[in-house]
Scaffold this motif. Structure first.
Motif, PDB file in Angstrom:
ATOM      1  N   GLY A  25       0.874  -1.112   0.022  1.00 56.52           N
ATOM      2  CA  GLY A  25      -0.022   0.110  -0.169  1.00 56.52           C
ATOM      3  C   GLY A  25       0.828   1.197   0.283  1.00 56.52           C
ATOM      4  N   LYS A  26       1.971   1.239   1.004  1.00 56.26           N
ATOM      5  CA  LYS A  26       2.865   2.434   0.852  1.00 56.26           C
ATOM      6  C   LYS A  26       3.721   2.533  -0.449  1.00 56.26           C
ATOM      7  N   VAL A  27       3.923   1.535  -0.856  1.00 54.00           N
ATOM      8  CA  VAL A  27       4.406   1.697  -2.278  1.00 54.00           C
ATOM      9  C   VAL A  27       3.756   2.382  -3.342  1.00 54.00           C
ATOM     10  N   ILE A  28       2.543   1.696  -3.507  1.00 53.69           N
ATOM     11  CA  ILE A  28       1.473   2.378  -4.203  1.00 53.69           C
ATOM     12  C   ILE A  28       1.352   3.979  -4.163  1.00 53.69           C
ATOM     13  N   GLU A  29       1.039   4.103  -2.494  1.00 50.36           N
ATOM     14  CA  GLU A  29       1.100   5.545  -2.522  1.00 50.36           C
ATOM     15  C   GLU A  29       2.187   6.546  -3.116  1.00 50.36           C
ATOM     16  N   HIS A  30       3.447   6.018  -2.909  1.00 43.18           N
ATOM     17  CA  HIS A  30       4.457   6.671  -3.290  1.00 43.18           C
ATOM     18  C   HIS A  30       4.748   6.932  -4.939  1.00 43.18           C
ATOM     19  N   VAL A  31       4.119   5.614  -5.313  1.00 39.83           N
ATOM     20  CA  VAL A  31       4.530   5.708  -6.697  1.00 39.83           C
ATOM     21  C   VAL A  31       3.465   6.518  -7.619  1.00 39.83           C
ATOM     22  N   ALA A  32       2.281   6.688  -6.845  1.00 36.13           N
ATOM     23  CA  ALA A  32       1.192   7.208  -7.351  1.00 36.13           C
ATOM     24  C   ALA A  32       1.169   9.146  -6.972  1.00 36.13           C
ATOM     25  N   LEU A  33       1.772   9.354  -6.244  1.00 32.04           N
ATOM     26  CA  LEU A  33       1.446  10.536  -5.540  1.00 32.04           C
ATOM     27  C   LEU A  33       2.697  11.354  -5.690  1.00 32.04           C
ATOM     28  N   ASP A  34       3.972  10.558  -5.499  1.00 24.79           N
ATOM     29  CA  ASP A  34       5.065  11.590  -5.534  1.00 24.79           C
ATOM     30  C   ASP A  34       5.353  12.091  -6.927  1.00 24.79           C
ATOM     31  N   ASP A  35       6.295  13.135  -7.031  1.00 23.82           N
ATOM     32  CA  ASP A  35       6.481  13.774  -8.533  1.00 23.82           C
ATOM     33  C   ASP A  35       7.468  12.824  -8.897  1.00 23.82           C
ATOM     34  N   TYR A  36       8.627  12.267  -8.351  1.00 24.41           N
ATOM     35  CA  TYR A  36       9.212  11.326  -9.089  1.00 24.41           C
ATOM     36  C   TYR A  36       9.551  10.208  -7.830  1.00 24.41           C
ATOM     37  N   CYS A  37       9.854   9.015  -8.635  1.00 20.86           N
ATOM     38  CA  CYS A  37       9.772   7.841  -7.686  1.00 20.86           C
ATOM     39  C   CYS A  37      10.557   6.852  -8.235  1.00 20.86           C
ATOM     40  N   THR A  38      11.639   6.122  -7.402  1.00 23.98           N
ATOM     41  CA  THR A  38      12.498   5.514  -7.827  1.00 23.98           C
ATOM     42  C   THR A  38      12.562   4.261  -6.656  1.00 23.98           C
ATOM     43  N   ARG A  39      13.382   3.176  -7.067  1.00 23.57           N
ATOM     44  CA  ARG A  39      13.351   2.244  -5.951  1.00 23.57           C
ATOM     45  C   ARG A  39      14.345   2.711  -4.871  1.00 23.57           C
ATOM     46  N   THR A  40      15.326   3.338  -5.081  1.00 21.82           N
ATOM     47  CA  THR A  40      16.038   4.282  -4.002  1.00 21.82           C
ATOM     48  C   THR A  40      15.206   5.109  -3.073  1.00 21.82           C
ATOM     49  N   SER A  41      14.473   5.913  -3.722  1.00 27.57           N
ATOM     50  CA  SER A  41      13.697   6.931  -2.901  1.00 27.57           C
ATOM     51  C   SER A  41      12.588   6.153  -2.003  1.00 27.57           C
ATOM     52  N   LEU A  42      12.103   4.995  -2.764  1.00 23.20           N
ATOM     53  CA  LEU A  42      11.129   4.293  -1.673  1.00 23.20           C
ATOM     54  C   LEU A  42      11.773   3.731  -0.565  1.00 23.20           C
ATOM     55  N   ALA A  43      13.005   3.007  -0.829  1.00 21.51           N
ATOM     56  CA  ALA A  43      13.732   2.428   0.344  1.00 21.51           C
ATOM     57  C   ALA A  43      13.886   3.539   1.320  1.00 21.51           C
ATOM     58  N   LYS A  44      14.337   4.641   1.054  1.00 23.45           N
ATOM     59  CA  LYS A  44      14.490   5.676   1.826  1.00 23.45           C
ATOM     60  C   LYS A  44      13.313   6.264   2.743  1.00 23.45           C
ATOM     61  N   SER A  45      12.116   6.346   1.915  1.00 21.93           N
ATOM     62  CA  SER A  45      10.946   6.828   2.516  1.00 21.93           C
ATOM     63  C   SER A  45      10.108   5.896   3.420  1.00 21.93           C
ATOM     64  N   LEU A  46      10.408   4.645   2.901  1.00 22.36           N
ATOM     65  CA  LEU A  46       9.799   3.504   3.652  1.00 22.36           C
ATOM     66  C   LEU A  46      10.715   2.798   4.703  1.00 22.36           C
ATOM     67  N   ASN A  47      11.750   3.157   4.710  1.00 23.10           N
ATOM     68  CA  ASN A  47      12.736   2.768   5.817  1.00 23.10           C
ATOM     69  C   ASN A  47      12.875   1.351   5.603  1.00 23.10           C
ATOM     70  N   LEU A  48      13.047   0.729   4.365  1.00 25.15           N
ATOM     71  CA  LEU A  48      13.152  -0.622   3.995  1.00 25.15           C
ATOM     72  C   LEU A  48      14.820  -0.640   3.256  1.00 25.15           C
ATOM     73  N   THR A  49      14.873  -2.103   3.174  1.00 24.23           N
ATOM     74  CA  THR A  49      16.225  -2.272   2.352  1.00 24.23           C
ATOM     75  C   THR A  49      16.146  -2.031   0.857  1.00 24.23           C
ATOM     76  N   LYS A  50      17.197  -1.985   0.109  1.00 19.36           N
ATOM     77  CA  LYS A  50      16.765  -1.893  -1.491  1.00 19.36           C
ATOM     78  C   LYS A  50      16.508  -3.346  -1.797  1.00 19.36           C
ATOM     79  N   MET A  51      16.902  -4.244  -1.153  1.00 13.74           N
ATOM     80  CA  MET A  51      16.549  -5.580  -1.799  1.00 13.74           C
ATOM     81  C   MET A  51      15.165  -6.073  -1.401  1.00 13.74           C
ATOM     82  N   ALA A  52      14.840  -5.325  -0.366  1.00  7.10           N
ATOM     83  CA  ALA A  52      13.402  -5.552   0.023  1.00  7.10           C
ATOM     84  C   ALA A  52      12.341  -4.843  -0.910  1.00  7.10           C
ATOM     85  N   ILE A  53      12.630  -3.700  -1.241  1.00 10.80           N
ATOM     86  CA  ILE A  53      12.032  -2.830  -2.220  1.00 10.80           C
ATOM     87  C   ILE A  53      12.035  -3.624  -3.644  1.00 10.80           C
TER      88      ILE A  53
END
Length: 399
Positions: A25-53
């Motif tokens: 759900g949080k991944v969908i939130e950031h991908v849909a609403l953020d101006d730009y979204c990457t795996r790196t920005s998701l890992a940072k925003s959600l406090n998950l490892t890059k591997m998990a993302i």
């Protein structure tokens, strides 16, 4: 011991499933609403490892929920390191139907999570409306949208409704001046008829939500939406959460008294309520016009001067409502909506902003932004669809 191990294993499995829903759900939130979204920005925003993302994104790409895209030059400029790959949700992949019920009409619309809306429908509410007739209007509108969009998957139906509401039970209680209808179980009806998740909230709350997701309040975590129409209400978002109060009745700004000694009584029984000076009936009665379209036409063709005493009282009441909301809830932006707000021109908006920031209690500490809604008269309707996207992003609707 073996029984305890089984219980622990089941509990652990449930926790993993729950976390999976929340993370998706949080991944969908950031991908849909953020101006730009990457795996790196998701890992940072959600406090998950890059591997998990990467694992989550791989699954969602395989399911067709997310796809990769090239970032444009302005987006790349904001990011560091090697050239990243952006992420987006394909158009019309995650869809919802929004329904709005107000005192004059039932409206519906189809919307995807990127904010693309289409297939708007509106049906006027007749004076002889009954609960059964009202439900049939809703059924016909939703059915028409589904029939026209058989290739799309809808994840839910969100109802934006005048209050008071019992939000958790999905019931409209007893709104003033609503044809003596009360205790209408909208959510139960829609779920039974369409077999989809259905949620309901006050139309002002959802006006605030859609402005934060897709409109002029996207950069703000604390905002207020105030709507002026047949009634007056407000929706407040604080720290990205809608303020509901203990029962869901919070933020009824229209029923704050401006003049307790006023001879006129509000439909709620109190004297001098704010909405007595901002609602459509007040404007039409005091300008001797039949409807808002006529009032607007005459303002444009003949000038506002002849209506100035009424319009000044309206502007003063709008100002009073904004000052009250800021002093109570401390938003960083106020978005004004509702059909009556079209009476405020650019000069009016600039003047109201200046007066507001000169009158609030915290005038030395902050500046509050004031804007008109981004969506004209469809704000609260689009908010119905946004409510479903909120439930997806919160993991309450699994995707």
């Amino acid at each position: 011991n073996s029984l305890a191990n089984v219980v622990r294993a089941k509990s652990s499995s449930k926790n993993i499933q729950y976390l999976r829903k929340i993370n998706r759900g949080k991944v969908i939130e950031h991908v849909a609403l953020d101006d730009y979204c990457t795996r790196t920005s998701l890992a940072k925003s959600l406090n998950l490892t890059k591997m998990a993302i990467s694992k989550i994104i791989a699954c969602m790409i395989a399911e067709g929920l997310v796809e990769e895209q090239e970032l444009n030059s302005s987006q790349e400029h904001k990011l560091c390191g090697r050239r990243p790959t952006g992420l987006k949700i394909p158009q019309n992949t995650i869809n919802a139907i929004g329904v709005r019920v107000d005192r004059s009409s039932v409206q519906s619309i189809s919307m995807d999570i990127n904010g693309f809306a289409h297939d708007f429908a509106s049906t006027a509410i007749a004076a002889d409306i009954t609960e059964d007739k009202l439900m049939r209007i809703i059924y016909r509108q939703i059915s028409a949208i589904q029939k026209k969009n058989e290739d799309k998957k809808y994840y839910g139906i969100g109802i934006s409704c005048i209050g008071p509401l019992h939000v958790h039970e999905g019931v409209m209680l007893s709104p003033p001046n609503f044809y003596e209808l009360h205790n209408i179980h909208f959510v139960q009806y829609v779920k039974e008829k369409f077999g989809l998740p259905c949620y309901i909230d006050n139309d002002m709350n959802l006006g605030a939500l859609v402005e934060q997701y897709y409109g002029c309040a996207r950069e703000y975590a604390a905002l207020a939406y105030i709507g002026y129409g047949t009634g007056t209400g407000s929706g407040i978002i604080e720290n990205n959460n809608i303020i509901h109060g203990s029962k869901g009745f919070a933020c009824e700004i229209g029923h704050i008294s401006m003049n307790f000694y006023d001879e006129n009584k509000c439909a709620c029984g109190q004297r001098g309520c704010l909405e007595l000076y901002t609602n459509t009936d007040f404007l039409l009665k005091n300008t001797h016009t039949e409807n808002l379209a006529e009032l607007m036409h005459r303002c444009r063709s003949e000038g506002k001067k002849q209506f100035e005493p009424t319009l000044k009282r309206f502007r003063d009441a709008v100002l009073f409502s904004m000052v009250s909301v800021v002093n109570m809830y401390d938003p960083d932006i106020i978005v004004l909506g509702g059909e009556n707000i079209q009476l405020l021109d650019k000069n009016d908006m600039e003047s109201l902003s200046l007066q507001l920031n000169d009158m609030i209690f915290t005038k030395k500490e902050k500046h509050v932004v004031v804007k008109k809604t981004s969506f004209d008269r469809k704000t609260e309707l689009l908010g119905g669809a946004a409510l479903i996207f909120k439930m997806i992003m919160n993991g309450k609707i699994e995707i």
